[in-house]
Design an enzyme around this catalytic site. Structure first.
Site, PDB file in Angstrom:
ATOM      1  N   THR A  11       1.959 -28.743 -15.238  1.00 22.90           N
ATOM      2  CA  THR A  11       2.528 -29.828 -14.446  1.00 22.90           C
ATOM      3  C   THR A  11       3.220 -29.220 -13.227  1.00 22.90           C
ATOM      4  O   THR A  11       3.745 -28.110 -13.281  1.00 22.90           O
ATOM      5  CB  THR A  11       3.543 -30.646 -15.262  1.00 22.90           C
ATOM      6  N   GLY A  12       3.217 -29.966 -12.120  1.00 17.30           N
ATOM      7  CA  GLY A  12       3.799 -29.426 -10.893  1.00 17.30           C
ATOM      8  C   GLY A  12       3.070 -28.174 -10.454  1.00 17.30           C
ATOM      9  O   GLY A  12       3.684 -27.210 -10.004  1.00 17.30           O
ATOM     10  N   GLY A  13       1.742 -28.198 -10.566  1.00 16.35           N
ATOM     11  CA  GLY A  13       0.962 -26.990 -10.357  1.00 16.35           C
ATOM     12  C   GLY A  13       0.363 -26.821  -8.981  1.00 16.35           C
ATOM     13  O   GLY A  13      -0.397 -25.883  -8.748  1.00 16.35           O
ATOM     14  N   SER A  15       1.886 -26.200  -6.076  1.00 13.47           N
ATOM     15  CA  SER A  15       2.591 -25.297  -5.165  1.00 13.47           C
ATOM     16  C   SER A  15       3.574 -24.439  -5.948  1.00 13.47           C
ATOM     17  O   SER A  15       3.782 -24.646  -7.149  1.00 13.47           O
ATOM     18  CB  SER A  15       3.338 -26.099  -4.083  1.00 13.47           C
ATOM     19  N   GLY A  16       4.176 -23.484  -5.259  1.00 14.02           N
ATOM     20  CA  GLY A  16       5.243 -22.683  -5.841  1.00 14.02           C
ATOM     21  C   GLY A  16       4.859 -21.934  -7.102  1.00 14.02           C
ATOM     22  O   GLY A  16       3.778 -21.356  -7.211  1.00 14.02           O
ATOM     23  N   ILE A  17       5.763 -21.954  -8.072  1.00 17.59           N
ATOM     24  CA  ILE A  17       5.554 -21.237  -9.334  1.00 17.59           C
ATOM     25  C   ILE A  17       4.318 -21.759 -10.054  1.00 17.59           C
ATOM     26  O   ILE A  17       3.536 -20.985 -10.604  1.00 17.59           O
ATOM     27  CB  ILE A  17       6.798 -21.369 -10.238  1.00 17.59           C
ATOM     28  N   GLY A  18       4.123 -23.074 -10.048  1.00 16.15           N
ATOM     29  CA  GLY A  18       2.986 -23.660 -10.754  1.00 16.15           C
ATOM     30  C   GLY A  18       1.653 -23.181 -10.224  1.00 16.15           C
ATOM     31  O   GLY A  18       0.746 -22.850 -10.997  1.00 16.15           O
ATOM     32  N   SER A 140      16.159 -22.524 -17.203  1.00 18.87           N
ATOM     33  CA  SER A 140      16.676 -21.880 -16.002  1.00 18.87           C
ATOM     34  C   SER A 140      17.787 -20.912 -16.351  1.00 18.87           C
ATOM     35  O   SER A 140      18.427 -21.027 -17.406  1.00 18.87           O
ATOM     36  CB  SER A 140      17.226 -22.956 -15.038  1.00 18.87           C
ATOM     37  N   TYR A 153      21.508 -30.753 -12.428  1.00 23.63           N
ATOM     38  CA  TYR A 153      20.279 -29.974 -12.633  1.00 23.63           C
ATOM     39  C   TYR A 153      20.504 -28.987 -13.781  1.00 23.63           C
ATOM     40  O   TYR A 153      19.686 -28.901 -14.713  1.00 23.63           O
ATOM     41  CB  TYR A 153      19.913 -29.221 -11.352  1.00 23.63           C
TER      42      TYR A 153
END
Length: 255
Positions: A11-13, A15-18, A140, A153
């Site tokens: 999920t959230g793949g 951009s960035g870490i994903g 985190s 957060y």
């Protein structure tokens, strides 16, 4: 854990870490499905890595989650569910009356915590049916020490950490083969952290450590500075709090 031949949903793949994780999973012989809310970013990810399957889906939307599950079923299912999607809202002074703070907190809890539970519940039977299934929940460094600027957060990540530990034990009691990993990144250089100060790890280095942890069946994967914060907070909690919340953060709150 063997990654070659596994099917991974991130999920959230887009951009960035994903996206970096998608790249490195592919390099290790896995097949990858990514999700995200932004179709343009999903299309860009597919251009970079044509082997990826991209599905537009918002993890915070219950209807989208159901549609995603059905689409994944039609694609033959997955072995690994990587809950990577997360949101971070702007710093707000908690000591003043501010309706926006409640809205932002609800948004963070919904995406960072409740949406993870929803997807895990949807996919758990599918993962149980696999010879070696896994769930990866992303918490985190801030699940160990509170942040004055990212208070809700951090709270959402603490909630997810406790849930992750409980889920792992529940599955062990049920004699399930599904492995539950907790990934604890440090501050990573992504679009979400652009305005943050401090030493930032690259997405490539972070994911490299993450993949190594998976392959070694390291159920709690602390990367980079998270290892230091974990130890330091156990020994010197007040010092760790002050290091995580320097005086300059007070000025942001007061401004």
């Amino acid at each position: 854990m063997e990654l070659k031949g596994k099917k991974v949903l991130i999920t959230g793949g887009a951009s960035g870490i994903g996206l970096e994780a998608a790249k490195q999973f592919l390099a290790n012989g896995a097949s990858v499905i990514i999700t995200g809310r932004n179709q343009e970013k999903l299309d860009e990810a597919r251009k970079l890595y044509p082997a990826i399957t991209a599905i537009k889906s918002d993890v915070s939307d219950a209807g989208d989650a159901q549609k995603l599950f059905k689409q994944v079923q039609q694609l033959g299912g997955i072995d690994i569910l990587y809950n990577n999607a997360g949101v971070l809202t702007n710093p707000i002074n908690l000591g003043t009356a501010n309706g926006q703070h409640f809205e932002d907190a609800a948004y963070e809890i919904n995406v960072n915590y409740l949406a993870v539970i929803r997807l895990n519940n949807l996919f758990i039977d599918m993962l149980k049916s696999r010879a070696e299934g896994a769930i990866i929940n992303t918490t985190s460094l801030l699940s160990y020490v509170p942040s004055l600027l990212e208070a809700t957060y951090a709270a959402s990540k603490v909630a997810l950490q406790f849930y992750t530990k409980a889920l792992r034990k529940h599955l062990q009691i049920l004699d399930s083969s599904v492995k539950v990993f907790e990934l604890l990144p440090p501050l990573v250089a992504t679009e979400m952290t652009t305005d943050m100060n401090g030493k930032k790890m690259t997405t490539a280095d972070m994911v490299k450590g993450f993949i190594a942890g998976l392959q070694n069946d390291q159920l709690t994967i602390r990367i980079g500075d998270t290892k230091t914060v974990y130890i330091l907070n156990r020994l010197f909690p007040k010092l760790t709090f002050n290091l995580a919340n320097p005086k300059k953060s007070y000025k942001v709150i007061a401004s």
